[in-house]
Design an enzyme around this catalytic site. Structure first.
Site, PDB file in Angstrom:
ATOM      1  N   TYR A  42      -6.271  -2.835   0.240  1.00  0.00           N
ATOM      2  CA  TYR A  42      -5.488  -2.191  -1.050  1.00  0.00           C
ATOM      3  C   TYR A  42      -5.044  -2.638  -2.393  1.00  0.00           C
ATOM      4  O   TYR A  42      -6.276  -4.015  -2.151  1.00  0.00           O
ATOM      5  CB  TYR A  42      -3.642  -3.279  -0.385  1.00  0.00           C
ATOM      6  CG  TYR A  42      -2.556  -2.874  -1.308  1.00  0.00           C
ATOM      7  CD1 TYR A  42      -1.100  -2.313  -0.456  1.00  0.00           C
ATOM      8  CD2 TYR A  42      -2.133  -3.408  -2.484  1.00  0.00           C
ATOM      9  CE1 TYR A  42      -0.221  -1.802  -1.177  1.00  0.00           C
ATOM     10  CE2 TYR A  42      -0.956  -3.054  -3.128  1.00  0.00           C
ATOM     11  CZ  TYR A  42      -0.179  -2.214  -2.105  1.00  0.00           C
ATOM     12  OH  TYR A  42       1.201  -2.013  -3.266  1.00  0.00           O
ATOM     13  N   THR A  77       4.631   1.586  -8.452  1.00  0.00           N
ATOM     14  CA  THR A  77       3.112   1.598  -7.981  1.00  0.00           C
ATOM     15  C   THR A  77       2.808   2.300  -6.542  1.00  0.00           C
ATOM     16  O   THR A  77       3.603   2.996  -5.837  1.00  0.00           O
ATOM     17  CB  THR A  77       3.015   0.247  -6.913  1.00  0.00           C
ATOM     18  OG1 THR A  77       3.946   0.200  -6.300  1.00  0.00           O
ATOM     19  CG2 THR A  77       3.620  -1.263  -7.852  1.00  0.00           C
ATOM     20  N   HIS A 119       9.861 -10.700  -7.907  1.00  0.00           N
ATOM     21  CA  HIS A 119       9.023  -9.096  -7.971  1.00  0.00           C
ATOM     22  C   HIS A 119       9.064  -7.633  -8.006  1.00  0.00           C
ATOM     23  O   HIS A 119       9.035  -6.901  -8.123  1.00  0.00           O
ATOM     24  CB  HIS A 119       7.669  -9.164  -6.826  1.00  0.00           C
ATOM     25  CG  HIS A 119       6.945  -8.409  -7.298  1.00  0.00           C
ATOM     26  ND1 HIS A 119       6.686  -7.512  -8.071  1.00  0.00           N
ATOM     27  CD2 HIS A 119       5.245  -8.465  -6.518  1.00  0.00           C
ATOM     28  CE1 HIS A 119       5.088  -7.042  -8.178  1.00  0.00           C
ATOM     29  NE2 HIS A 119       4.835  -7.342  -6.740  1.00  0.00           N
TER      30      HIS A 119
END
Length: 763
Positions: A585, A598, A469
């Site tokens: 979230y 993000t 990630h």
């Protein structure tokens, strides 16, 4: 056979008779052509860099403007330089005055051209700062914004390269302290009692009115100096400095299309998918991939594509690093516990799918056994980071182990040829969930979790991936996933007997078996890492809900954003499941800004909680509930737009926290805010970013999407993908060790909540 080939191009031994040199002809050729390929890419990058430096001005404008200025200056006697050309020429002798005047006019023409480029670029950057179009009602844009769209399209041109817009994208702005305080307190209001809210308000007043001002000044200074004030710290402190295992905790997965099984031949599916992925890499390297545009006008930042291939997370004792290598033309293949190096180019040209299929079939047919420690080697990437870092330094820093590990880490990506079948369908959601678990963690040693992504092909031709990630966010992998399926469906396909189309070349490229010399001490570390990883994997409760009762087609008839509709359904489902609301979230992107990644959308709002309570209390009519629903969806959409346009609160507070740590300042407010658990962590996976597959023509080619592991010990991770007009996939994860959560049970509550919202909307 493959096992007969060494992983090196040559070796030598010194004997009494002299030096005995051994070399591999194929490896030598591959190294040579890899070098040629690398130099070609350098030239292409240099050419593209020149074009991008000039953007939005076309390269030809240099000659046109310079020639025009010189012509007017020298031959039409129009002194555009206000005497500067004549003044510069006066310093030289009369005998060379004419040549010096010509040179001075040339320099002045180039100066005018540079000014022209900068004016257009900064005009475009100013235009990109406008975000009012995002807040316009769907399908209704104001006249000023229509004019703005026309001007932007005129300036930005028609054929930009992938990275052409980078210099024109604005920087991510630092929100004001007052706006962040206001939005934060509003976001936590439905989660706190009156006493708790008053206490948090006082903490916020003390922080934002006190030390927060000093931290903000440092943050503003950083925003002036750096390209993006968030991204480097986010990458380092959220991802790379984490010492816990990245398997499940950080990595995520993606799955195959569900209704189509194009071939049952493993090597053939691998051949087509690998070819499609490497063609995508060529588009990135040559910058021929079209930049993504919002509403066909506003570009998204493209920097994350740079590390899609040939990138590996390297473990460290205190922090990991990301290593990216350009110009490498091989992939690493893992099959039955054995590792191979496969060159993907022959004489500088990408191997065709049929040739790749032949190479992969050779690996599948290889009868050799794994070497000592080789089969479970990848467990090191699944366990704790510190033992892996120490083992890498102790046992993989020299010799054959270093060479083989370097081959994996420098590879474009890792291909795993699994030796098990995966059979699933929309009706068998348990089997689909098992497939998802196989992609998320496998058996904990058949995925190289440090690689930017690992492509997995099952024994019966099913495909999935596992992605690290830190280097980029999920939309980048979603895009290459879309590219792979579209190439496979539209451009390549399979023969009637399931093989890749095309003819085999006369040259038989062979895989190279990697060699290892792993001592028993290292094997013990591998086994310890495996036990750690297995404990994490066994605790994952993952379920995929195929919601085929209705999709975005019905939701759009309600005149509600599909994302807002689903988020409200999740709030209702969680309230029914837990009897309370939680910090929620939802991931949003900030790629409207340079190097943006993000931002968090806090989906649990005062309005969404009021709606969920009203539904559960059952004392309001559907008309009253619909008004509450529409209001909550409107607030959610505004929050999402705010996050996309740099008005989010969580990244701002995160960076203020980092500054406080650098300064050695303790803030009770920041410590409490940053330690709040996200018991409901959600994300939407985009189904189609490039519109490569027309679902009206290929209705069965809907992607199942992907998901991630639970973020909180006592909460849920929910990823969803809106597939076409009539289907939504929910990927729900939680921990088996928590008695309060149940992924399959939560899925049922989501389905019920979706049905309730549809009923309230009268559809």
């Amino acid at each position: 056979m493959a096992e007969a080939h060494a992983a090196v191009a040559f070796s030598f031994n010194v004997t009494p008779e002299g030096v005995d040199v051994k070399y591999n002809h194929e490896a030598i050729k591959a190294v040579w052509f890899s070098g040629v390929h690398s130099w070609k890419l350098r030239f292409i990058r240099f050419k593209n860099r020149c074009v991008n430096i000039l953007y939005p001005a076309p390269p030809m404008s240099l000659f046109l403007i310079t020639a025009l200025v010189m012509g007017l200056q020298l031959y039409m006697e129009r002194d555009l330089s206000c005497g500067a050309v004549d003044y510069a020429a006066s310093f030289f002798p009369e005998c060379v005055h004419e040549q010096c005047e010509l040179f001075a006019a040339l320099v002045f023409g180039i100066t005018v051209w540079v000014a022209y480029v900068l004016v257009w670029r900064y005009t475009l950057k100013l235009l990109f700062l406008n975000h009012t179009w995002m807040y316009s009602p769907h399908g209704r844009m104001s006249l000023p914004n229509k004019i703005w769209v026309v001007i932007v399209n005129l300036i930005k041109g028609t054929k930009p390269l992938l990275f052409s817009f980078q210099a024109a994208l604005p920087k991510l702005p630092v929100p004001s302290l007052r706006s962040t305080q206001k939005r934060y307190l509003k976001s936590v209001r439905p989660l706190l009692s009156d006493i708790e809210y008053d206490r948090m308000s006082k903490l916020a007043d003390d922080f934002f009115g006190g030390i927060g001002k000093k931290l903000q000044r440092y943050l503003i200074l950083k925003s002036w100096w750096s390209t993006n004030y968030v991204t480097d710290w986010w990458e380092e402190y959220v991802y790379l400095r984490g010492r816990s295992p990245i398997m499940v905790n950080s990595n995520y997965y993606g799955l195959d299309v569900i209704f189509v099984h194009p071939t049952h031949i493993q090597a053939a599916r691998a051949g087509n998918m690998v070819y499609a992925f490497l063609k995508f890499r060529e588009q990135i390297e040559h910058e021929t991939l079209e930049p993504l545009l919002v509403n066909k006008t506003v570009p998204l930042d493209s920097v994350q594509y740079e590390r899609l291939f040939n990138t590996t997370r390297i473990p460290g004792v205190e922090t990991d690093i990301l290593e990216h290598i350009n110009g490498v033309t091989h992939i690493a293949v893992l099959s039955k516990g054995r590792y191979y190096k496969v060159y993907t180019h022959d004489h500088g040209r990408l191997l065709q799918p049929r040739d790749l299929e032949r190479v992969f079939q050779q690996i599948i047919d290889d009868p050799s056994e794994p070497l000592k420690g080789e089969e479970r080697l990848a467990a090191l990437t699944a366990g704790e980071r510190v033992p892996w870092a120490k083992a890498r330094k102790a046992y993989f820093a020299t010799g054959v182990n270093r060479a083989s590990l370097s081959t994996i880490e420098k590879a474009a990506f890792v291909l795993v040829l699994d030796d098990v079948d995966y059979n699933f369908s929309a009706e068998d959601q348990d089997a689909l969930s098992d497939f998802a678990k196989a992609m998320l963690h496998g058996n904990c040693y058949n995925r190289w979790f440090d690689k930017s992504f690992t492509l997995v092909i099952s024994a019966n031709g099913r495909v999935g991936f596992n992605a690290e990630h830190s280097w980029a966010d999920a939309p980048i992998m979603a895009q290459i996933w879309e590219e792979g399926f579209s190439h496979e469906t539209i451009d390549m396909g399979y023969t009637e007997d399931g093989h890749c189309k095309g003819e085999l070349s006369s040259r038989n490229i062979r895989p190279i078996r990697l060699q290892w010399d792993i001592p028993s001490e290292c094997v013990d570390i591998i086994e310890s890492s495996l036990r750690t990883a297995q404990a994490i994997a066994n605790d994952v409760d993952l379920f995929i809900q195929v919601h085929n009762h209705f999709g975005k087609g019905i939701i759009k008839k309600c005149k509600i954003s599909p994302d807002a509709f689903i988020q409200l359904a999740l709030q209702l489902a969680y309230y029914r499941d837990a009897g309370k609301f939680c910090l929620t979230y939802e991931a949003s992107m900030t790629r409207l800004f340079r190097e943006g990644r993000t931002e968090t959308v806090r989906s649990c709002t005062v309005e969404s909680s009021a709606f969920a309570k009203a539904v559960c209390e059952g004392d309001k009519s559907d008309e009253e509930l619909k008004k509450l629903l529409l209001k909550a969806c409107e607030v959610h959409q505004t929050g999402y737009r705010d996050a996309m346009t740099g008005k989010g609160i969580d990244r701002h507070m995160f960076c203020l926290y980092v500054v406080s740590k650098y300064l050695g300042v303790e803030s009770p407010f920041l410590s409490e805010v940053l330690s709040e658990p996200w018991r409901l962590s959600t994300s939407q996976t985009p189904h189609s970013q490039m519109n490569k597959i027309n679902l009206a023509k290929y209705p069965d080619h809907v992607c199942t999407g992907g998901g991630f592991g639970p973020v909180s010990n006592d909460g849920y991770g929910v990823s969803y993908i809106i597939a076409g007009e009539d289907m939504i996939f929910f990927h729900i994860s939680s921990k088996r060790s928590c008695a309060e959560t149940d992924s399959k049970g939560f899925a049922k509550k989501i389905v019920a909540a979706m049905a309730d919202l549809r009923k309230i909307c009268g559809q």
